[in-house]
Design a protein around this motif. Structure first.
Motif, PDB file in Angstrom:
ATOM      1  N   MET A   1       0.847  -1.193   0.000  1.00 46.14           N
ATOM      2  CA  MET A   1       0.000   0.000   0.000  1.00 46.14           C
ATOM      3  C   MET A   1       0.885   1.247   0.000  1.00 46.14           C
ATOM      4  N   PRO A   2       0.654   2.195  -0.909  1.00 51.80           N
ATOM      5  CA  PRO A   2       1.480   3.403  -0.961  1.00 51.80           C
ATOM      6  C   PRO A   2       1.361   4.232   0.311  1.00 51.80           C
ATOM      7  N   ASP A   3       2.417   4.989   0.603  1.00 48.60           N
ATOM      8  CA  ASP A   3       2.436   5.877   1.745  1.00 48.60           C
ATOM      9  C   ASP A   3       1.501   7.065   1.498  1.00 48.60           C
ATOM     10  N   TYR A  98      10.667   5.914  -1.975  1.00 47.24           N
ATOM     11  CA  TYR A  98       9.582   4.968  -2.214  1.00 47.24           C
ATOM     12  C   TYR A  98       9.976   4.059  -3.367  1.00 47.24           C
ATOM     13  N   THR A  99       9.420   2.887  -3.384  1.00 49.41           N
ATOM     14  CA  THR A  99       9.674   1.979  -4.499  1.00 49.41           C
ATOM     15  C   THR A  99       8.873   2.426  -5.718  1.00 49.41           C
ATOM     16  N   PHE A 104       3.740   4.016  -8.606  1.00 50.07           N
ATOM     17  CA  PHE A 104       2.729   3.737  -9.624  1.00 50.07           C
ATOM     18  C   PHE A 104       1.370   3.468  -8.985  1.00 50.07           C
ATOM     19  N   ASN A 105       1.358   2.686  -7.913  1.00 51.74           N
ATOM     20  CA  ASN A 105       0.086   2.376  -7.259  1.00 51.74           C
ATOM     21  C   ASN A 105      -0.567   3.619  -6.670  1.00 51.74           C
ATOM     22  N   ILE A 250       4.023  -3.395 -14.328  1.00 52.47           N
ATOM     23  CA  ILE A 250       5.283  -4.067 -14.663  1.00 52.47           C
ATOM     24  C   ILE A 250       6.204  -3.126 -15.441  1.00 52.47           C
ATOM     25  N   SER A 251       5.645  -2.372 -16.383  1.00 50.78           N
ATOM     26  CA  SER A 251       6.457  -1.454 -17.183  1.00 50.78           C
ATOM     27  C   SER A 251       7.067  -0.352 -16.314  1.00 50.78           C
ATOM     28  N   PHE A 252       6.264   0.197 -15.420  1.00 53.25           N
ATOM     29  CA  PHE A 252       6.753   1.279 -14.566  1.00 53.25           C
ATOM     30  C   PHE A 252       7.844   0.793 -13.618  1.00 53.25           C
ATOM     31  N   VAL A 253       7.697  -0.414 -13.112  1.00 58.48           N
ATOM     32  CA  VAL A 253       8.663  -0.959 -12.160  1.00 58.48           C
ATOM     33  C   VAL A 253       9.948  -1.395 -12.850  1.00 58.48           C
ATOM     34  N   LYS A 254       9.830  -2.004 -14.034  1.00 57.41           N
ATOM     35  CA  LYS A 254      10.985  -2.637 -14.674  1.00 57.41           C
ATOM     36  C   LYS A 254      11.753  -1.723 -15.618  1.00 57.41           C
ATOM     37  N   LEU A 255      11.078  -0.794 -16.280  1.00 59.51           N
ATOM     38  CA  LEU A 255      11.747  -0.008 -17.307  1.00 59.51           C
ATOM     39  C   LEU A 255      12.482   1.183 -16.712  1.00 59.51           C
TER      40      LEU A 255
END
Length: 325
Positions: A1-3, A98-99, A104-105, A250-255
């Motif tokens: 869950m985002p902060d 933040y991750t 993204f979330n 997936i795109s936002f996290v990996k690219l």
């Protein structure tokens, strides 16, 4: 869950747009009911001047603003990803503690809540107004109101996924539109060319296509006539929303963000997409060349023009880097 801090950042950066979307989404549906009631009262008051009888009925398929609510999903996704990336904000955002998944979330949940929540409130308010004012007939109300929530979320998810894959606003919009019509490009366009080459003898052309198949194409939901068909077809925007969210996450996290400004953030996509664009150009212009000339020579000329146009469009769009705004 985002902060909570990420949600606050999203609000501060887009508060004017978010406030407009909330107000419009919440009030448009009840306004439709009230406006129809006011028109009915005007008819009753000046009944001697009107031809025919006054009927208080609401048809949501005619002149209802909520049928274009999907536009707000598109605008919000462009603001959250395309504009921020083009302005060079992403280097700062990604440097926050933040991750990428949390960032993204936070964006997606903020947009999703702003799209779904106010529309749901507007729907409930409209239900109470309809019960209070008691119109003689209400057509397509529930189907269109609930359906537009799913369709708006689908449009938002699609443009968010495109924004997570691409490096500028133009590429975000172009990829979104292409994906929205992709089933047509992959099925109907080749089938049309097979008909030209082989005539009606092409086996694929003799296959009966079920009615629901057209609703696989996301852009079909832009025109509100879908409301006259089965409510079960709303499964498709729900399914597309989930698929687009997964692709976007997936795109936002990996690219990486180091290709900021290029068409795709993932360099490996450049050449395959360019080839696909050229093929689509060949098939599309070939088909229209044949339709315009009704000759095979026109078909070949159209294919040649499509190859050249597809090459130049794909080359300058994909390989030319844009600058920050």
């Amino acid at each position: 869950m985002p902060d909570f801090g990420l949600f606050y950042k999203e609000w501060k950066q887009n508060k004017a747009l978010l406030a407009i979307i909330i107000l419009v989404s919440m009030l448009s549906n009840p306004f439709t009911v009230l406006n129809t009631y006011i028109s009915y009262q005007g008819c009753v008051t000046h009944q001697d001047e009107w031809v025919g009888t006054c009927v208080f009925s609401i048809n949501y398929l005619n002149g209802t603003f909520i049928s274009v609510f999907w536009i707000w999903g598109v605008v919000l996704a462009i603001s959250q990803l395309g504009i921020e990336r083009s302005k060079g904000f992403f280097d700062f955002i990604l440097s926050l503690p933040y991750t990428r998944g949390q960032i993204f979330n936070a964006k997606f949940l903020t947009g999703g809540m702003v799209i779904v929540g106010p529309q749901l409130i507007g729907y409930v308010l409209s239900v109470f107004l309809i019960l209070l004012l008691n119109p003689e007939k209400v057509i397509h109300f529930h189907h269109l109101s609930i359906g537009m929530i799913f369709i708006s979320l689908m449009a938002y998810s699609l443009v968010m996924a495109a924004g997570a894959l691409t490096g500028n606003i133009f590429s975000q919009l172009l990829v979104s539109f292409t994906v929205a019509i992709l089933p047509f490009l992959l099925i109907a366009l080749p089938a049309g060319n097979l008909e030209i080459v082989f005539g009606q003898n092409a086996a694929v052309l003799n296959t009966e296509i079920p009615d629901w198949f057209r609703y696989i194409i996301p852009i079909m939901f832009v025109v509100p006539e879908w409301v006259m068909d089965s409510e079960h077809y709303l499964f498709f925007p729900i399914a597309w929303s989930v698929i687009f969210y997964i692709i976007g996450y997936i795109s936002f996290v990996k690219l990486s963000n180091d290709r900021n400004g290029y068409f795709f953030l993932w360099k490996a996509l450049d050449r395959p997409v360019q080839v696909i664009v050229i093929i689509i150009g060949i098939l599309g212009f070939g088909y229209f060349g044949y339709a315009a000339s009704e000759s095979f020579a026109g078909y070949l000329l159209g294919m040649a023009a499509g190859a050249v146009i597809g090459f130049f469009i794909s080359y300058f769009a994909i390989y030319k880097k844009t600058k920050h705004l």
